[in-house]
Scaffold this motif. Sequence first.
Motif, short mmCIF file in Angstrom:
data_model
loop_
_atom_site.label_atom_id
_atom_site.label_comp_id
_atom_site.label_asym_id
_atom_site.label_seq_id
_atom_site.Cartn_x
_atom_site.Cartn_y
_atom_site.Cartn_z
N ARG A 1 7.13 6.59 -21.56
CA ARG A 1 6.33 6.54 -22.79
C ARG A 1 5.73 7.90 -23.14
NH1 ARG A 1 2.78 1.00 -22.30
NH2 ARG A 1 4.53 -0.42 -22.57
N HIS A 2 5.51 8.73 -22.13
CA HIS A 2 4.87 10.03 -22.35
C HIS A 2 5.84 11.19 -22.24
CE1 HIS A 2 1.32 7.45 -21.37
NE2 HIS A 2 1.01 7.94 -22.54
N GLY A 3 7.13 10.92 -22.35
CA GLY A 3 8.08 12.02 -22.50
C GLY A 3 9.08 12.24 -21.39
N ALA A 4 9.15 11.38 -20.38
CA ALA A 4 10.17 11.57 -19.35
C ALA A 4 11.53 11.27 -19.96
CB ALA A 4 9.91 10.66 -18.16
N GLY B 1 0.74 -1.25 0.00
CA GLY B 1 0.00 0.00 0.00
C GLY B 1 0.77 1.29 0.00
N ALA B 2 2.08 1.27 -0.10
CA ALA B 2 2.81 2.54 -0.19
C ALA B 2 2.47 3.19 -1.52
CB ALA B 2 4.32 2.30 -0.09
N LYS B 3 2.07 4.43 -1.46
CA LYS B 3 1.64 5.13 -2.66
C LYS B 3 2.85 5.69 -3.41
CE LYS B 3 -2.71 4.60 -1.85
NZ LYS B 3 -3.46 3.63 -2.58
N THR B 4 2.87 5.46 -4.72
CA THR B 4 3.90 6.04 -5.58
C THR B 4 3.21 6.94 -6.59
OG1 THR B 4 3.78 4.16 -7.08
CG2 THR B 4 5.46 4.08 -5.34
N LYS B 5 3.95 7.86 -7.15
CA LYS B 5 3.36 8.78 -8.12
C LYS B 5 3.17 8.08 -9.45
CE LYS B 5 5.13 12.99 -6.06
NZ LYS B 5 5.90 14.21 -6.26
N LEU B 6 1.98 8.23 -10.01
CA LEU B 6 1.68 7.64 -11.31
C LEU B 6 1.78 8.71 -12.38
CD1 LEU B 6 -1.37 5.36 -10.44
CD2 LEU B 6 1.02 4.72 -10.69
N CYS B 7 1.90 8.27 -13.62
CA CYS B 7 1.97 9.16 -14.77
C CYS B 7 0.72 10.04 -14.82
CB CYS B 7 2.10 8.33 -16.04
SG CYS B 7 2.23 9.32 -17.54
N SER B 8 0.91 11.31 -15.15
CA SER B 8 -0.21 12.25 -15.14
C SER B 8 -1.08 12.18 -16.39
CB SER B 8 0.33 13.67 -14.96
OG SER B 8 1.19 13.99 -16.03
N VAL B 9 -0.70 11.40 -17.39
CA VAL B 9 -1.51 11.24 -18.60
C VAL B 9 -2.71 10.34 -18.27
CG1 VAL B 9 -1.51 10.37 -20.97
CG2 VAL B 9 0.49 11.55 -20.08
N SER B 10 -3.87 10.70 -18.78
CA SER B 10 -5.07 9.94 -18.43
C SER B 10 -4.99 8.50 -18.91
CB SER B 10 -6.31 10.62 -19.03
OG SER B 10 -6.21 10.63 -20.43
N ASN B 11 -5.52 7.59 -18.12
CA ASN B 11 -5.55 6.14 -18.38
C ASN B 11 -4.18 5.49 -18.45
OD1 ASN B 11 -8.34 6.20 -18.46
ND2 ASN B 11 -8.37 6.60 -20.65
N THR C 1 -1.12 3.83 -16.26
CA THR C 1 -0.89 3.30 -14.92
C THR C 1 0.59 3.11 -14.61
OG1 THR C 1 -1.12 1.06 -15.76
CG2 THR C 1 -3.12 2.13 -14.89
N ASN C 2 1.48 3.63 -15.45
CA ASN C 2 2.92 3.51 -15.21
C ASN C 2 3.38 4.48 -14.13
OD1 ASN C 2 3.17 1.61 -17.25
ND2 ASN C 2 3.54 3.16 -18.82
N ASN C 3 4.49 4.17 -13.48
CA ASN C 3 5.05 5.06 -12.48
C ASN C 3 5.70 6.26 -13.16
OD1 ASN C 3 4.37 3.46 -10.29
ND2 ASN C 3 6.28 2.31 -10.37
N ALA C 4 5.53 7.43 -12.54
CA ALA C 4 6.14 8.65 -13.07
C ALA C 4 7.64 8.63 -12.79
CB ALA C 4 5.50 9.87 -12.43
N LEU C 5 8.43 9.00 -13.78
CA LEU C 5 9.88 9.02 -13.63
C LEU C 5 10.39 10.43 -13.43
CD1 LEU C 5 10.93 6.50 -16.41
CD2 LEU C 5 10.73 6.10 -13.97
N LYS C 6 10.06 11.31 -14.35
CA LYS C 6 10.58 12.67 -14.30
C LYS C 6 9.53 13.61 -14.87
CE LYS C 6 14.93 14.95 -15.25
NZ LYS C 6 16.22 14.84 -15.92
#
Length: 139
Positions: free
Chosen positions: A106-109, A83-93, A95-100
């Motif tokens: 996939r969405h530009g990090a 249950g530790a929450k990690t930041k997800l990608c801000s693009v809708s739909n 579910t990948n973890n946000a990197l930068k």
Amino acid sequence: MSNRVNNIPSAGDKKRKEVISVSANNESGPPKKRVRKRCSVDSCTNIVVKGGLCLRHGAQVNRCSVDECTNKRVKGGVCIKHGAKTKLCSVSNCTNNALKGGVCWRHGAKVEVKLCSFVDCTKYAQKGGVCMKHGAKVK
């Protein structure tokens, strides 16, 4: 260019240190020094994690608070599985973890990948700035 100097402890020394001298980029100032402590167990050259010991010799690492879980705790005393929450990608739909920058790769990090420093080699650097073919050692 770096010079490594190992301070071998005498019989009375309790802490073992390794001084790594790294020359400054501008070459005009004094070289930068970084001191890393070594494990206090004799003949062990691993870097100290906690309490003067490396992981192999008993340094205690924060573990998940759920019974019988041996994962490292990430946030709120629990691991990601519990249950530790990690930041997800801000693009809708997505579910990948946000990197930068709040997005996944996939969405530009832009994640910087280092190539082997050997001449005309296009492989990825693994350890020490070189690829496996040119001498990167894996434990």
